[in-house]
Design a protein around this motif. Sequence first.
Motif, PDB file in Angstrom:
ATOM      1  N   GLU A   1       3.613  17.263  -1.007  1.00 27.97           N
ATOM      2  CA  GLU A   1       3.502  18.494  -0.235  1.00 27.97           C
ATOM      3  C   GLU A   1       2.220  18.485   0.605  1.00 27.97           C
ATOM      4  N   GLY A   2       2.369  18.886   1.877  1.00 30.45           N
ATOM      5  CA  GLY A   2       1.214  18.959   2.768  1.00 30.45           C
ATOM      6  C   GLY A   2       0.960  17.704   3.570  1.00 30.45           C
ATOM      7  N   VAL A   3       1.673  16.594   3.262  1.00 27.46           N
ATOM      8  CA  VAL A   3       1.493  15.341   4.002  1.00 27.46           C
ATOM      9  C   VAL A   3       2.383  15.363   5.238  1.00 27.46           C
ATOM     10  N   ALA A   4       1.839  14.956   6.378  1.00 27.82           N
ATOM     11  CA  ALA A   4       2.594  14.967   7.636  1.00 27.82           C
ATOM     12  C   ALA A   4       3.475  13.732   7.755  1.00 27.82           C
ATOM     13  N   ARG A   5       4.671  13.939   8.232  1.00 21.80           N
ATOM     14  CA  ARG A   5       5.570  12.821   8.532  1.00 21.80           C
ATOM     15  C   ARG A   5       5.154  12.182   9.861  1.00 21.80           C
ATOM     16  N   VAL A   6       5.504  10.905  10.051  1.00 19.89           N
ATOM     17  CA  VAL A   6       5.116  10.205  11.281  1.00 19.89           C
ATOM     18  C   VAL A   6       6.349   9.691  12.013  1.00 19.89           C
ATOM     19  N   ASP A   7       6.189   9.514  13.343  1.00 13.83           N
ATOM     20  CA  ASP A   7       7.264   8.916  14.131  1.00 13.83           C
ATOM     21  C   ASP A   7       7.025   7.419  14.247  1.00 13.83           C
ATOM     22  N   LEU A   8       7.804   6.747  15.083  1.00 16.05           N
ATOM     23  CA  LEU A   8       7.711   5.286  15.190  1.00 16.05           C
ATOM     24  C   LEU A   8       6.344   4.811  15.666  1.00 16.05           C
ATOM     25  N   ASP A   9       5.630   5.646  16.398  1.00 18.25           N
ATOM     26  CA  ASP A   9       4.317   5.264  16.904  1.00 18.25           C
ATOM     27  C   ASP A   9       3.179   5.761  16.021  1.00 18.25           C
ATOM     28  N   GLY A  10       3.524   6.358  14.857  1.00 15.25           N
ATOM     29  CA  GLY A  10       2.502   6.827  13.930  1.00 15.25           C
ATOM     30  C   GLY A  10       1.978   8.216  14.221  1.00 15.25           C
ATOM     31  N   ALA A  11       2.551   8.905  15.222  1.00 15.29           N
ATOM     32  CA  ALA A  11       2.098  10.254  15.551  1.00 15.29           C
ATOM     33  C   ALA A  11       2.561  11.238  14.482  1.00 15.29           C
ATOM     34  N   PRO A  12       1.666  12.087  13.952  1.00 10.03           N
ATOM     35  CA  PRO A  12       2.051  13.035  12.903  1.00 10.03           C
ATOM     36  C   PRO A  12       2.985  14.112  13.439  1.00 10.03           C
TER      37      PRO A  12
ATOM     38  N   GLY B   1       0.815  -1.204   0.000  1.00  8.81           N
ATOM     39  CA  GLY B   1       0.000   0.000   0.000  1.00  8.81           C
ATOM     40  C   GLY B   1       0.853   1.260   0.000  1.00  8.81           C
ATOM     41  N   GLU B   2       0.228   2.383   0.281  1.00  9.59           N
ATOM     42  CA  GLU B   2       0.918   3.671   0.279  1.00  9.59           C
ATOM     43  C   GLU B   2       1.559   3.912   1.643  1.00  9.59           C
ATOM     44  N   PRO B   3       2.893   4.009   1.701  1.00  8.83           N
ATOM     45  CA  PRO B   3       3.567   4.200   2.987  1.00  8.83           C
ATOM     46  C   PRO B   3       3.437   5.636   3.487  1.00  8.83           C
ATOM     47  N   LYS B   4       3.683   5.808   4.777  1.00 11.31           N
ATOM     48  CA  LYS B   4       3.652   7.143   5.373  1.00 11.31           C
ATOM     49  C   LYS B   4       5.070   7.720   5.371  1.00 11.31           C
ATOM     50  N   PRO B   5       5.218   8.990   5.002  1.00 12.52           N
ATOM     51  CA  PRO B   5       6.552   9.607   5.058  1.00 12.52           C
ATOM     52  C   PRO B   5       7.096   9.578   6.490  1.00 12.52           C
ATOM     53  N   LEU B   6       8.369   9.277   6.629  1.00 11.93           N
ATOM     54  CA  LEU B   6       8.966   9.117   7.949  1.00 11.93           C
ATOM     55  C   LEU B   6       9.491  10.435   8.507  1.00 11.93           C
ATOM     56  N   LYS B   7       9.465  10.522   9.800  1.00 11.63           N
ATOM     57  CA  LYS B   7      10.000  11.683  10.506  1.00 11.63           C
ATOM     58  C   LYS B   7      11.487  11.841  10.194  1.00 11.63           C
ATOM     59  N   ILE B   8      11.927  13.077  10.013  1.00 18.12           N
ATOM     60  CA  ILE B   8      13.351  13.330   9.814  1.00 18.12           C
ATOM     61  C   ILE B   8      14.075  13.009  11.123  1.00 18.12           C
TER      62      ILE B   8
END
Length: 236
Positions: A87-98, A40-47
């Motif tokens: 653009e405009g998509v929030a990055r997530v941390d290991l627990d999925g928090a935006p 599926g579509e992955p979530k961008p990862l936190k820097i």
Amino acid sequence: MKKSEALMTTPTEQSVKVSNVKDILTYLAAQFPACFSLTGEPKPLKIGIFQDLAHRLQDDATVSKTQLRQALRVYTSSWRYLESTKEGVARVDLDGAPGDVIDASQAEHANKVLDESKAKAAEKRKAKIAEAKAKQATVAADKPAYKKMPNKKAPSPSKSTKVHQKPASAVETVTQPAPSLQKASAEHVVVGGKVLLKLGQSPMLATVLEIHKDDVTVQLGSGMVIKTRQDSLYLA
């Protein structure tokens, strides 16, 4: 009990080390399902996600820091990940928090890397096709030309000899039915899995590299990488 004995563990208590990127990503997706995904579509990862991973897994002997870096590099350079970096998509941390939102320059950079990656893949495919054609031409050139031999005329029987000849029976041609192929459903098409891809009349064994919605990128045994539709794949 001695201190050295207290620190000893049985083989069943020790973590099982993983060795390749596919297994590492599978392990990360199991440990942090809100952050990593294999389909599926992955979530961008936190820097800075690497530092978070290294801290959370510092007591986990399953993967090393070097393996984590390599796995993150492969994960974030995949086509499906780059396509999700918008653009405009929030990055997530290991627990999925935006967290931070992707800006225009980051989205543009991801799109540039994606275009360059696809261009390189296309060049590799062209090179593979050209190499295969060159090999075929070499084989054809080395093959000796077929020389047709003149038919020898059978001697005609003498008038005094009667020849009794039975009519030749018709030779029946038996056509073997082509093996039936079973369509591969979505649950059978997974990264690293084996499938059959029908090219021409013969199905060819292939390995799934990437899955993006209905588009699937596979690699044949010859090394050729092909992007196709999921409904074109069959069970291996």
